[in-house]
Design a protein around this motif. Structure first.
Motif, PDB file in Angstrom:
ATOM      1  N   ALA A  71      -8.778  -3.120  -5.039  1.00  0.00           N
ATOM      2  CA  ALA A  71      -8.862  -4.143  -3.983  1.00  0.00           C
ATOM      3  C   ALA A  71      -7.478  -4.655  -3.613  1.00  0.00           C
ATOM      4  O   ALA A  71      -7.159  -4.804  -2.426  1.00  0.00           O
ATOM      5  CB  ALA A  71      -9.757  -5.291  -4.422  1.00  0.00           C
ATOM      6  N   HIS A  72      -6.640  -4.929  -4.587  1.00  0.00           N
ATOM      7  CA  HIS A  72      -5.287  -5.391  -4.289  1.00  0.00           C
ATOM      8  C   HIS A  72      -4.527  -4.342  -3.491  1.00  0.00           C
ATOM      9  O   HIS A  72      -3.816  -4.652  -2.531  1.00  0.00           O
ATOM     10  CB  HIS A  72      -4.546  -5.717  -5.590  1.00  0.00           C
ATOM     11  N   SER A  73      -4.723  -3.095  -3.840  1.00  0.00           N
ATOM     12  CA  SER A  73      -4.016  -2.002  -3.171  1.00  0.00           C
ATOM     13  C   SER A  73      -4.371  -1.918  -1.697  1.00  0.00           C
ATOM     14  O   SER A  73      -3.492  -1.840  -0.840  1.00  0.00           O
ATOM     15  CB  SER A  73      -4.335  -0.682  -3.872  1.00  0.00           C
ATOM     16  N   TYR A  74      -5.654  -1.925  -1.364  1.00  0.00           N
ATOM     17  CA  TYR A  74      -6.000  -1.767   0.058  1.00  0.00           C
ATOM     18  C   TYR A  74      -5.928  -3.065   0.831  1.00  0.00           C
ATOM     19  O   TYR A  74      -5.637  -3.070   2.007  1.00  0.00           O
ATOM     20  CB  TYR A  74      -7.349  -1.072   0.251  1.00  0.00           C
ATOM     21  N   MET A  75      -6.145  -4.209   0.198  1.00  0.00           N
ATOM     22  CA  MET A  75      -6.070  -5.467   0.945  1.00  0.00           C
ATOM     23  C   MET A  75      -4.646  -5.813   1.360  1.00  0.00           C
ATOM     24  O   MET A  75      -4.436  -6.514   2.336  1.00  0.00           O
ATOM     25  CB  MET A  75      -6.666  -6.613   0.123  1.00  0.00           C
ATOM     26  N   ARG A  76      -3.652  -5.304   0.645  1.00  0.00           N
ATOM     27  CA  ARG A  76      -2.263  -5.521   1.069  1.00  0.00           C
ATOM     28  C   ARG A  76      -1.997  -4.863   2.414  1.00  0.00           C
ATOM     29  O   ARG A  76      -1.060  -5.208   3.102  1.00  0.00           O
ATOM     30  CB  ARG A  76      -1.281  -4.941   0.038  1.00  0.00           C
ATOM     31  N   LYS A  77      -2.828  -3.899   2.783  1.00  0.00           N
ATOM     32  CA  LYS A  77      -2.628  -3.178   4.029  1.00  0.00           C
ATOM     33  C   LYS A  77      -3.339  -3.836   5.207  1.00  0.00           C
ATOM     34  O   LYS A  77      -3.041  -3.564   6.349  1.00  0.00           O
ATOM     35  CB  LYS A  77      -3.094  -1.731   3.860  1.00  0.00           C
ATOM     36  N   THR A 123       2.706   6.869  -0.980  1.00  0.00           N
ATOM     37  CA  THR A 123       3.710   5.807  -1.106  1.00  0.00           C
ATOM     38  C   THR A 123       3.131   4.533  -1.716  1.00  0.00           C
ATOM     39  O   THR A 123       3.829   3.533  -1.809  1.00  0.00           O
ATOM     40  CB  THR A 123       4.310   5.478   0.270  1.00  0.00           C
ATOM     41  N   ASP A 124       1.884   4.548  -2.141  1.00  0.00           N
ATOM     42  CA  ASP A 124       1.230   3.372  -2.703  1.00  0.00           C
ATOM     43  C   ASP A 124       1.434   3.346  -4.213  1.00  0.00           C
ATOM     44  O   ASP A 124       1.031   4.259  -4.918  1.00  0.00           O
ATOM     45  CB  ASP A 124      -0.263   3.402  -2.352  1.00  0.00           C
ATOM     46  N   TRP A 125       2.048   2.295  -4.701  1.00  0.00           N
ATOM     47  CA  TRP A 125       2.389   2.193  -6.118  1.00  0.00           C
ATOM     48  C   TRP A 125       1.156   2.351  -7.004  1.00  0.00           C
ATOM     49  O   TRP A 125       1.172   3.109  -7.978  1.00  0.00           O
ATOM     50  CB  TRP A 125       3.060   0.853  -6.402  1.00  0.00           C
ATOM     51  N   PHE A 126       0.083   1.643  -6.703  1.00  0.00           N
ATOM     52  CA  PHE A 126      -1.110   1.689  -7.533  1.00  0.00           C
ATOM     53  C   PHE A 126      -1.675   3.102  -7.602  1.00  0.00           C
ATOM     54  O   PHE A 126      -2.093   3.571  -8.657  1.00  0.00           O
ATOM     55  CB  PHE A 126      -2.176   0.723  -7.010  1.00  0.00           C
ATOM     56  N   TYR A 182      -6.541 -11.196  -5.310  1.00  0.00           N
ATOM     57  CA  TYR A 182      -7.107 -10.023  -5.960  1.00  0.00           C
ATOM     58  C   TYR A 182      -6.348  -9.752  -7.244  1.00  0.00           C
ATOM     59  O   TYR A 182      -5.141  -9.962  -7.316  1.00  0.00           O
ATOM     60  CB  TYR A 182      -7.024  -8.796  -5.040  1.00  0.00           C
ATOM     61  N   ILE A 183      -7.071  -9.290  -8.240  1.00  0.00           N
ATOM     62  CA  ILE A 183      -6.453  -8.962  -9.515  1.00  0.00           C
ATOM     63  C   ILE A 183      -5.459  -7.827  -9.296  1.00  0.00           C
ATOM     64  O   ILE A 183      -5.719  -6.879  -8.561  1.00  0.00           O
ATOM     65  CB  ILE A 183      -7.527  -8.543 -10.536  1.00  0.00           C
ATOM     66  N   PHE A 184      -4.312  -7.946  -9.931  1.00  0.00           N
ATOM     67  CA  PHE A 184      -3.291  -6.906  -9.860  1.00  0.00           C
ATOM     68  C   PHE A 184      -3.138  -6.301 -11.237  1.00  0.00           C
ATOM     69  O   PHE A 184      -3.038  -7.039 -12.217  1.00  0.00           O
ATOM     70  CB  PHE A 184      -1.954  -7.507  -9.407  1.00  0.00           C
ATOM     71  N   PRO A 185      -3.097  -5.021 -11.363  1.00  0.00           N
ATOM     72  CA  PRO A 185      -3.324  -4.003 -10.345  1.00  0.00           C
ATOM     73  C   PRO A 185      -4.816  -3.700 -10.207  1.00  0.00           C
ATOM     74  O   PRO A 185      -5.554  -3.759 -11.187  1.00  0.00           O
ATOM     75  CB  PRO A 185      -2.576  -2.790 -10.885  1.00  0.00           C
TER      76      PRO A 185
END
Length: 92
Positions: free
Chosen positions: A85-91, A20-23, A79-82
């Motif tokens: 780091a951005h993906s897991y730090m959102r969690k 379910t993770d967009w990245f 964090y730079i998107f995408p």
């Protein structure tokens, strides 16, 4: 992880599935995930990651765990998107 499961009054565990993770979907990585362990103060005290970038994920979370960074402090980090780091730090 075993200690956290044995003491639910001290810890809570949250699991995230990469399906379910967009990245992760962009890179076609849907078989993976991360499990984060929080203490009673909502401080990250442990994590398990499986997937293509597990090493990078755990490397990034090691600083958060070692410094006992609060959820509020993590939310102020940029964090730079995408990015992984951005993906897991959102969690966190």
């Amino acid at each position: 992880m075993a200690e956290a499961k044995a003491h639910p009054e001290k810890y809570h565990i949250v699991e995230f599935d990469y399906a379910t993770d967009w990245f992760r979907q962009v890179g076609n990585e849907t078989n993976g995930g991360i499990t984060i362990v929080y203490d009673a103060d909502n401080i990250v005290v442990g994590a398990v990651s499986y997937g293509n970038d597990a090493v990078e994920t755990i490397n990034g979370l090691t600083d958060i765990i070692e410094n006992k960074t609060s959820h509020e402090d993590v939310e102020r980090l940029l964090y730079i998107f995408p990015s992984i780091a951005h993906s897991y730090m959102r969690k966190v």
